[in-house]
Design a protein around this motif. Sequence first.
Motif, PDB file in Angstrom:
ATOM      1  N   ILE A   5       0.854  -1.182   0.000  1.00 16.70           N
ATOM      2  CA  ILE A   5       0.000   0.000   0.000  1.00 16.70           C
ATOM      3  C   ILE A   5       0.892   1.235   0.000  1.00 16.70           C
ATOM      4  O   ILE A   5       1.672   1.449   0.936  1.00 16.70           O
ATOM      5  CB  ILE A   5      -0.926   0.021   1.233  1.00 16.70           C
ATOM      6  CG1 ILE A   5      -1.805  -1.231   1.257  1.00 16.70           C
ATOM      7  CG2 ILE A   5      -1.787   1.278   1.237  1.00 16.70           C
ATOM      8  CD1 ILE A   5      -2.669  -1.349   2.498  1.00 16.70           C
ATOM      9  N   ASP A   6       0.807   2.037  -1.055  1.00 16.08           N
ATOM     10  CA  ASP A   6       1.562   3.291  -1.146  1.00 16.08           C
ATOM     11  C   ASP A   6       0.628   4.457  -0.883  1.00 16.08           C
ATOM     12  O   ASP A   6      -0.478   4.520  -1.443  1.00 16.08           O
ATOM     13  CB  ASP A   6       2.194   3.423  -2.533  1.00 16.08           C
ATOM     14  CG  ASP A   6       3.355   2.463  -2.735  1.00 16.08           C
ATOM     15  OD1 ASP A   6       4.476   2.788  -2.288  1.00 16.08           O
ATOM     16  OD2 ASP A   6       3.140   1.384  -3.325  1.00 16.08           O
ATOM     17  N   SER A   7       1.098   5.407  -0.050  1.00 13.33           N
ATOM     18  CA  SER A   7       0.223   6.528   0.287  1.00 13.33           C
ATOM     19  C   SER A   7       0.972   7.799   0.640  1.00 13.33           C
ATOM     20  O   SER A   7       0.445   8.895   0.462  1.00 13.33           O
ATOM     21  CB  SER A   7      -0.667   6.159   1.477  1.00 13.33           C
ATOM     22  OG  SER A   7       0.127   6.008   2.657  1.00 13.33           O
ATOM     23  N   GLY A   8       2.178   7.689   1.194  1.00 16.63           N
ATOM     24  CA  GLY A   8       2.867   8.849   1.729  1.00 16.63           C
ATOM     25  C   GLY A   8       2.342   9.293   3.077  1.00 16.63           C
ATOM     26  O   GLY A   8       2.770  10.314   3.616  1.00 16.63           O
ATOM     27  N   LEU A   9       1.412   8.529   3.664  1.00 13.87           N
ATOM     28  CA  LEU A   9       0.796   8.868   4.943  1.00 13.87           C
ATOM     29  C   LEU A   9       1.457   8.083   6.071  1.00 13.87           C
ATOM     30  O   LEU A   9       1.890   6.941   5.884  1.00 13.87           O
ATOM     31  CB  LEU A   9      -0.697   8.553   4.921  1.00 13.87           C
ATOM     32  CG  LEU A   9      -1.533   9.262   3.858  1.00 13.87           C
ATOM     33  CD1 LEU A   9      -2.949   8.678   3.833  1.00 13.87           C
ATOM     34  CD2 LEU A   9      -1.582  10.764   4.132  1.00 13.87           C
ATOM     35  N   LEU A  10       1.492   8.680   7.245  1.00 12.04           N
ATOM     36  CA  LEU A  10       1.954   7.939   8.411  1.00 12.04           C
ATOM     37  C   LEU A  10       0.980   6.811   8.732  1.00 12.04           C
ATOM     38  O   LEU A  10       1.385   5.688   9.014  1.00 12.04           O
ATOM     39  CB  LEU A  10       2.097   8.884   9.612  1.00 12.04           C
ATOM     40  CG  LEU A  10       2.478   8.223  10.947  1.00 12.04           C
ATOM     41  CD1 LEU A  10       3.797   7.480  10.838  1.00 12.04           C
ATOM     42  CD2 LEU A  10       2.527   9.277  12.059  1.00 12.04           C
ATOM     43  N   ASP A  11      -0.309   7.117   8.696  1.00 15.08           N
ATOM     44  CA  ASP A  11      -1.361   6.126   8.948  1.00 15.08           C
ATOM     45  C   ASP A  11      -2.249   6.074   7.708  1.00 15.08           C
ATOM     46  O   ASP A  11      -3.064   6.969   7.474  1.00 15.08           O
ATOM     47  CB  ASP A  11      -2.176   6.529  10.178  1.00 15.08           C
ATOM     48  CG  ASP A  11      -3.129   5.428  10.642  1.00 15.08           C
ATOM     49  OD1 ASP A  11      -3.557   4.621   9.793  1.00 15.08           O
ATOM     50  OD2 ASP A  11      -3.454   5.398  11.838  1.00 15.08           O
ATOM     51  N   TRP A  12      -2.089   5.027   6.903  1.00 22.32           N
ATOM     52  CA  TRP A  12      -2.795   4.975   5.619  1.00 22.32           C
ATOM     53  C   TRP A  12      -4.308   4.889   5.782  1.00 22.32           C
ATOM     54  O   TRP A  12      -5.055   5.214   4.860  1.00 22.32           O
ATOM     55  CB  TRP A  12      -2.289   3.817   4.763  1.00 22.32           C
ATOM     56  CG  TRP A  12      -2.320   2.443   5.376  1.00 22.32           C
ATOM     57  CD1 TRP A  12      -1.281   1.798   5.963  1.00 22.32           C
ATOM     58  CD2 TRP A  12      -3.430   1.539   5.431  1.00 22.32           C
ATOM     59  NE1 TRP A  12      -1.671   0.556   6.407  1.00 22.32           N
ATOM     60  CE2 TRP A  12      -2.984   0.364   6.082  1.00 22.32           C
ATOM     61  CE3 TRP A  12      -4.750   1.598   5.000  1.00 22.32           C
ATOM     62  CZ2 TRP A  12      -3.824  -0.729   6.313  1.00 22.32           C
ATOM     63  CZ3 TRP A  12      -5.581   0.515   5.225  1.00 22.32           C
ATOM     64  CH2 TRP A  12      -5.117  -0.629   5.877  1.00 22.32           C
ATOM     65  N   ARG A  13      -4.786   4.513   6.950  1.00 24.03           N
ATOM     66  CA  ARG A  13      -6.232   4.416   7.161  1.00 24.03           C
ATOM     67  C   ARG A  13      -6.918   5.785   7.142  1.00 24.03           C
ATOM     68  O   ARG A  13      -8.146   5.870   7.027  1.00 24.03           O
ATOM     69  CB  ARG A  13      -6.520   3.726   8.498  1.00 24.03           C
ATOM     70  CG  ARG A  13      -5.956   2.328   8.636  1.00 24.03           C
ATOM     71  CD  ARG A  13      -6.065   1.851  10.080  1.00 24.03           C
ATOM     72  NE  ARG A  13      -5.354   2.752  10.984  1.00 24.03           N
ATOM     73  CZ  ARG A  13      -5.458   2.720  12.305  1.00 24.03           C
ATOM     74  NH1 ARG A  13      -6.261   1.832  12.878  1.00 24.03           N
ATOM     75  NH2 ARG A  13      -4.780   3.573  13.052  1.00 24.03           N
ATOM     76  N   ALA A  14      -6.125   6.852   7.276  1.00 19.24           N
ATOM     77  CA  ALA A  14      -6.696   8.190   7.380  1.00 19.24           C
ATOM     78  C   ALA A  14      -7.285   8.684   6.055  1.00 19.24           C
ATOM     79  O   ALA A  14      -8.100   9.618   6.059  1.00 19.24           O
ATOM     80  CB  ALA A  14      -5.641   9.171   7.875  1.00 19.24           C
ATOM     81  N   ASP A  15      -6.881   8.120   4.912  1.00 18.33           N
ATOM     82  CA  ASP A  15      -7.370   8.614   3.616  1.00 18.33           C
ATOM     83  C   ASP A  15      -7.274   7.496   2.581  1.00 18.33           C
ATOM     84  O   ASP A  15      -6.268   7.350   1.902  1.00 18.33           O
ATOM     85  CB  ASP A  15      -6.572   9.831   3.173  1.00 18.33           C
ATOM     86  CG  ASP A  15      -7.127  10.477   1.905  1.00 18.33           C
ATOM     87  OD1 ASP A  15      -8.148   9.976   1.381  1.00 18.33           O
ATOM     88  OD2 ASP A  15      -6.531  11.465   1.434  1.00 18.33           O
ATOM     89  N   TYR A  16      -8.339   6.715   2.449  1.00 17.41           N
ATOM     90  CA  TYR A  16      -8.326   5.599   1.508  1.00 17.41           C
ATOM     91  C   TYR A  16      -8.246   6.077   0.067  1.00 17.41           C
ATOM     92  O   TYR A  16      -7.770   5.344  -0.809  1.00 17.41           O
ATOM     93  CB  TYR A  16      -9.568   4.723   1.719  1.00 17.41           C
ATOM     94  CG  TYR A  16      -9.437   3.772   2.893  1.00 17.41           C
ATOM     95  CD1 TYR A  16      -9.130   2.433   2.692  1.00 17.41           C
ATOM     96  CD2 TYR A  16      -9.614   4.217   4.196  1.00 17.41           C
ATOM     97  CE1 TYR A  16      -9.001   1.558   3.767  1.00 17.41           C
ATOM     98  CE2 TYR A  16      -9.487   3.359   5.277  1.00 17.41           C
ATOM     99  CZ  TYR A  16      -9.178   2.029   5.060  1.00 17.41           C
ATOM    100  OH  TYR A  16      -9.042   1.173   6.113  1.00 17.41           O
ATOM    101  N   ASP A  17      -8.679   7.301  -0.217  1.00 19.63           N
ATOM    102  CA  ASP A  17      -8.609   7.825  -1.581  1.00 19.63           C
ATOM    103  C   ASP A  17      -7.172   8.086  -2.021  1.00 19.63           C
ATOM    104  O   ASP A  17      -6.897   8.199  -3.222  1.00 19.63           O
ATOM    105  CB  ASP A  17      -9.416   9.125  -1.700  1.00 19.63           C
ATOM    106  CG  ASP A  17     -10.911   8.890  -1.580  1.00 19.63           C
ATOM    107  OD1 ASP A  17     -11.352   7.753  -1.860  1.00 19.63           O
ATOM    108  OD2 ASP A  17     -11.633   9.831  -1.199  1.00 19.63           O
ATOM    109  N   ALA A  18      -6.252   8.192  -1.065  1.00 16.93           N
ATOM    110  CA  ALA A  18      -4.857   8.473  -1.382  1.00 16.93           C
ATOM    111  C   ALA A  18      -4.033   7.198  -1.612  1.00 16.93           C
ATOM    112  O   ALA A  18      -2.833   7.288  -1.880  1.00 16.93           O
ATOM    113  CB  ALA A  18      -4.225   9.291  -0.257  1.00 16.93           C
ATOM    114  N   LEU A  19      -4.655   6.048  -1.526  1.00 21.62           N
ATOM    115  CA  LEU A  19      -3.914   4.790  -1.547  1.00 21.62           C
ATOM    116  C   LEU A  19      -3.827   4.197  -2.958  1.00 21.62           C
ATOM    117  O   LEU A  19      -4.758   4.293  -3.746  1.00 21.62           O
ATOM    118  CB  LEU A  19      -4.573   3.767  -0.619  1.00 21.62           C
ATOM    119  CG  LEU A  19      -4.900   4.223   0.802  1.00 21.62           C
ATOM    120  CD1 LEU A  19      -5.512   3.076   1.591  1.00 21.62           C
ATOM    121  CD2 LEU A  19      -3.662   4.762   1.499  1.00 21.62           C
TER     122      LEU A  19
END
Length: 295
Positions: free
Chosen positions: A206-220
């Motif tokens: 899962i690539d996102s650039g987020l610390l916690d990928w659950r915070a924004d599923y649209d960014a994944l």
Amino acid sequence: MSRGVPVVRFDPSDVGECLSFSAWFGVSAASLAGQLRTPSRTANLEEVRAVYWRRPTWPHFEHLDHADARYAAAQVRHGLGGTLYALPNCRYVNHPLRNHAAEHKPMQLAVAERFGFTIPPTLISNDVDDVRAFIAEHDEVIYKALRWTPYQRADGVGLTTWTEPVTAAEINESVGVVPHLFQARVDKIADLRVVVVGEQVFPVRIDSGLLDWRADYDALTYQVTTLPDGMGKAFVAFLEHFGLASGSFDLALDREGRLHWLELNPNGQWGWLEVKTGLPISAAFAALLELGAAP
């Protein structure tokens, strides 16, 4: 039903008109006998071969006063729940009591290290001085909840707790009220969610650039990936240690290509990964349940 296997689907909160059951103990050769009935199905309890325990809800009995509602809810959990926990010759995916044991993060961390996984330095503490010393020792530290719990604002809007960075300046005496989990931040480039069903292992990057990928599923974005040699078997062995048939593991991938253990969710989400990647996860669950109890 496409496999020709009869299925009864229900939720414990249906108890009453939409769900009834009777269980007999000590009155036949079987350790447990009885029936569970819904408006459309009836199951003989002694013939149940598998149970898929997927985040059930329990009744709250809002029409009763507080004391009576607590009493009634306890009878359902220990009567219906206890009966479902006791089904003989049954494969659980997963047994709820096993789920509960495996949900504790301190236990997960200790067992994961024994199975050879790389664990980020972690502190669980309510001692303010120890927490400040831990943060000072590591360049970057994150906080995450030991256990997710539902929250709502006064207006009914739901709230949650994400994994967040924390600094020594943010630590005060309120830390002493309850234990907290602090962890050295992994310099990650991606996350992995690994869904294990029986002995089948489905790793997804899962690539996102987020610390916690659950915070924004649209960014994944998602990519089916591979694991280092032997790691898939280690996941299966980890689940077997807790008596689990399935689980969803979260790991962080660092810039050197190393994987760092984050946590196990023994009853984790996986359906959206099948939609995004085409992995046959639901078929793996169906095949496992169709097998019934392990020999």
